[in-house]
Structures are given as structure tokens and as C-alpha cells.
Design a protein around this motif. Sequence first.
Motif, PDB file in Angstrom:
ATOM      1  N   ARG A   1     -58.355   6.973 -21.540  1.00 40.33           N
ATOM      2  CA  ARG A   1     -57.479   8.090 -21.907  1.00 40.33           C
ATOM      3  C   ARG A   1     -56.108   7.624 -22.379  1.00 40.33           C
ATOM      4  O   ARG A   1     -55.446   8.324 -23.131  1.00 40.33           O
ATOM      5  N   PHE A   2     -55.664   6.489 -21.898  1.00 41.15           N
ATOM      6  CA  PHE A   2     -54.321   6.018 -22.229  1.00 41.15           C
ATOM      7  C   PHE A   2     -54.418   4.605 -22.803  1.00 41.15           C
ATOM      8  O   PHE A   2     -55.059   3.720 -22.223  1.00 41.15           O
ATOM      9  N   LEU A   3     -53.777   4.417 -23.942  1.00 36.81           N
ATOM     10  CA  LEU A   3     -53.693   3.106 -24.564  1.00 36.81           C
ATOM     11  C   LEU A   3     -52.221   2.712 -24.605  1.00 36.81           C
ATOM     12  O   LEU A   3     -51.402   3.386 -25.242  1.00 36.81           O
TER      13      LEU A   3
ATOM     14  N   ASP B   1     -63.988  -0.801 -31.406  1.00 36.90           N
ATOM     15  CA  ASP B   1     -65.231  -1.230 -30.752  1.00 36.90           C
ATOM     16  C   ASP B   1     -65.228  -0.866 -29.272  1.00 36.90           C
ATOM     17  O   ASP B   1     -66.258  -0.453 -28.721  1.00 36.90           O
ATOM     18  N   ILE B   2     -64.080  -1.010 -28.620  1.00 37.31           N
ATOM     19  CA  ILE B   2     -63.982  -0.662 -27.202  1.00 37.31           C
ATOM     20  C   ILE B   2     -64.205   0.830 -26.998  1.00 37.31           C
ATOM     21  O   ILE B   2     -64.967   1.256 -26.117  1.00 37.31           O
TER      22      ILE B   2
ATOM     23  N   MET C   1     -56.812   3.578 -18.323  1.00 34.48           N
ATOM     24  CA  MET C   1     -55.750   2.936 -19.089  1.00 34.48           C
ATOM     25  C   MET C   1     -56.192   1.576 -19.618  1.00 34.48           C
ATOM     26  O   MET C   1     -56.887   0.829 -18.937  1.00 34.48           O
ATOM     27  N   LEU C   2     -55.783   1.290 -20.836  1.00 30.32           N
ATOM     28  CA  LEU C   2     -56.013  -0.010 -21.443  1.00 30.32           C
ATOM     29  C   LEU C   2     -54.673  -0.562 -21.902  1.00 30.32           C
ATOM     30  O   LEU C   2     -53.956   0.090 -22.666  1.00 30.32           O
ATOM     31  N   LEU C   3     -54.313  -1.732 -21.403  1.00 29.05           N
ATOM     32  CA  LEU C   3     -53.037  -2.360 -21.738  1.00 29.05           C
ATOM     33  C   LEU C   3     -53.270  -3.466 -22.759  1.00 29.05           C
ATOM     34  O   LEU C   3     -54.106  -4.356 -22.555  1.00 29.05           O
TER      35      LEU C   3
ATOM     36  N   GLN D   1     -51.130   1.148  -5.614  1.00 28.48           N
ATOM     37  CA  GLN D   1     -52.420   1.803  -5.520  1.00 28.48           C
ATOM     38  C   GLN D   1     -52.584   2.886  -6.592  1.00 28.48           C
ATOM     39  O   GLN D   1     -53.651   3.057  -7.178  1.00 28.48           O
ATOM     40  N   SER D   2     -51.507   3.633  -6.848  1.00 27.31           N
ATOM     41  CA  SER D   2     -51.577   4.693  -7.862  1.00 27.31           C
ATOM     42  C   SER D   2     -51.801   4.094  -9.256  1.00 27.31           C
ATOM     43  O   SER D   2     -52.594   4.598 -10.044  1.00 27.31           O
ATOM     44  N   ALA D   3     -51.082   3.009  -9.499  1.00 28.59           N
ATOM     45  CA  ALA D   3     -51.238   2.370 -10.811  1.00 28.59           C
ATOM     46  C   ALA D   3     -52.628   1.780 -10.968  1.00 28.59           C
ATOM     47  O   ALA D   3     -53.254   1.885 -12.026  1.00 28.59           O
ATOM     48  N   LEU D   4     -53.127   1.167  -9.898  1.00 29.49           N
ATOM     49  CA  LEU D   4     -54.473   0.589  -9.964  1.00 29.49           C
ATOM     50  C   LEU D   4     -55.529   1.657 -10.171  1.00 29.49           C
ATOM     51  O   LEU D   4     -56.521   1.440 -10.870  1.00 29.49           O
TER      52      LEU D   4
END
Length: 435
Positions: free
Chosen positions: A404-406, A388-389, A365-367, A355-358
Motif C-alpha cells: 500500500r505504501f511505497l 514486477d513487484i 510498506m516497501l522502502l 513494533q508499530s513500524a514493523l
Amino acid sequence: HQVQCDTYHEELQATVVFTVLVSSAALGLLFFLSGRLHLTKYANYVPTCVMEAFMSCVGYKVFKYALKFCSYEARQFVPAAAIGVPLYFLKAYHIGNPAVVIPLMLFIPLGIFYVIVFASGSSLSEVPDWMFPTVTNIEFWAAWTAGFAKFGSVNFAAWSKTIPDLIIMLVVCFIDCLLKVLGTEGKLPVKINKDREMQLFGAGNVLTTLCGSPVGYMQLKFNVINFGILGNINDRRGSWVYAALCGITFFTTIEHFNLLPRFFLGILLFFAGSGFVAENLWGSRKYLSMFEWGQIFFILAIFIASGKLLYAVLAGVLLTCTDFILTYAKVPCVTHAPKKGAELSSKRRSQMLTQSALHMENDWMLLVRLKGYIFFASAQTLVRQLRDIIEGENNTVPQHQRLRFLVFDCQLMNGMDASTAKTLRKFKADAQKVK
């Protein structure tokens, strides 16, 4: 044969002016269209080692002309190098105020030269070994009266024989201009709009064409010198002074250049060339592999041997493509060693961790899963997609929900070249500026 002689010189002047007019117009149009059609983005696909090699070739060429202008005489180029090279390092390591140090180190030797010449009872015309050949001024309207107005005297048969050289010149000058624009961000702390710059070069050359002048475009070494003196990228005093001096020279005379000795120009060229050699040829070893660094010396050797920038660039591109093919051929097509069913296992995370990760993955976050060998072309495609994103979120997503996180998943990645590393470093720096 006075009549034939006059006819020959009239044809010669008209043909020369017409040739310069066509070349300037063609290059100006080429510059403008490349920017207008957004073609400069393809310059980003130039590998880093080719870019560094090009800059090293510029440095070599600047040093070569420094020696040439000093007549290859040690009594001239040794003092010029002894002043010009240390002057670069004083500027590079911020020793003293460049607005004071650079003028002093340039004009004090010039003053000493004048004192020695005039104190010995001589004049500048009596020391021809130290001076350039005397130049005679031609009024600026001569391009129109002796060129454009004599269009009927143009020898088109002679001009048509120069077309193969004209095509090569167009290619070389376009590559030279594009690579200098591309290298600006590496030499100066500035982000430029390449398409806009190329369109400005094209528009600016309308005036040079109408005045019968050779094509003009940005010279990176002079921008570097200007930045070293002024210390910032916003001050326009250098361009104002330069434009004023060019205007005065254009409308009056160029004969004041007869007062400058050869070694003075040698100092300026040694000063400008040192930056390219120190930062691109020698400094690139810090972030290139030994093999990629060796490619720079190979390309530079091609340029020295042939004297043709086009051959050197083509050799660099061919070498880089060959290196890419050989490197990519080593990448295995199987991600893991084959395993039997009994060797496989699965893992289940706790509900709270999930749940925290989701919660983070939903917005912040973008993986990005990387695969295979990342090289200069694929890196540009990747970075363009990520930009572009980010830009799309800045326009449509509330600030508290923006990325915020890539995260890069490199499990399936086999490696990257120096161009990719440089591209990602630049992307990281740009991304950190986004609010």
C-alpha cells in the motif's frame, strides 16, 4: 528511337515498383520483428528532451509543408494560418463542440472560395495558383501489370545504387515510427502495448507491399486531430470513415482531389502543427530545466539547418549523453563529510514505535533507497523492478496483505533529470489505478 524510349519507360516503371516493394517489405519486417522480439522497451530510454525535440521537429515540418503547399504566398498561407491555428486553440481549450466547430471552420472558408471563383465566371482550372497540379488517375492494377509482371525488366544495376539511401530510409522511418508510438501516451490519454502496435504495423504492411505501395504506419498528428474531434479514445467512427474513403479512392479514382485548393490543406496542416509547437516546444518549459529546454531548441536548429531527422535525433542523443556524463561527474563519491568517532551518535526508538513500524513494514510498506543521480536509463530499470513487484503481489498475495505504501529514501540521492520525473509521475498514476 521509339523502341529505346518504350524500353526505358518499361524498365523505369518496373524498377520503381520493385524499389517500393523492397523498401515496404523491409520496413514491414523490421516493424514486426521489433515487436515480436520485445525490442520496443528500449525506446523508453529515449530522454524526455529528445522526445520533446522530436515532436517539435514534427511541428516545424508540418508548418513548413503548410507554407509549401500554399506556394509560400501570403495571400494563401495567411488565411490558412488565421483559421488553422485558432482552430487548434478552440479545440485545446474546449471552446464549443469540436464536432461542430471544426467542420464549420473548415468547410465555410472552402465554400466561400468556391462561391468567389464561380461567381466571377471562372472555373477551378482558371485559377491555377490556388490549385494543386492536376493529378491523373492510374488504375490500381497497374502496379501488378506494369510492375510485378515485368520483373524481368527491373534494372538491378540502377536499383543497387539506391541501397545506401535505402538503409538510411529504413533507419529514419523506423526511428520516426517508434518515436511516434512512444509519444502517443504523452499526447493522448491512452496506455498502449508498444510491441503489439509494432507487430500490427508490420502485418498491415503485407498488403501495402503486395499492392506496390509505400510503407504505412501510424501518424500521431492525425490521431491527435481525431481525438480532438471525437473527444474520446474508444470511438472508431473516424477509422471506419477513413478506411472507407481510402478504399473508394483506391478502387475508383483520385481525381476528386483536384477540387481541393491549396489553402484548404494548409488549414489542416496549420491546425495539426500548432499542437506540436504549443505543447512540446513551448509547453515543455513547465517541467524541463532551462538547460534541458535549450537542448530542444538546439536539436530543432540542427533539424532546420540539415533538413535530416536522423541528424537531429543523433545530435540530441549525443548532447544528452554528454550532459549526463558532465552531470554525473559532479556527484560526490562520499556520502557524508568524514567524522571522528567522538562525533558519531546512535539513536534507539521506543519498543512500541518499533513494533508499530514493523507491523506496517511486514506487508504494506516497501522502502526503496535511492542513491546518486537518477537519469532516464536507471529510472526505467527502477520502475520496471517496482512494476514486477506490484504485479507479482497481485497474482500471489491476498488483497489485505498487498503493498500500500511505497517510500523512497532520498537521503543519498543527488538529483534526477526531467525524464526520471516524467517516468515517476507516470508510474505513480498507474500505481494508483491498481486495486
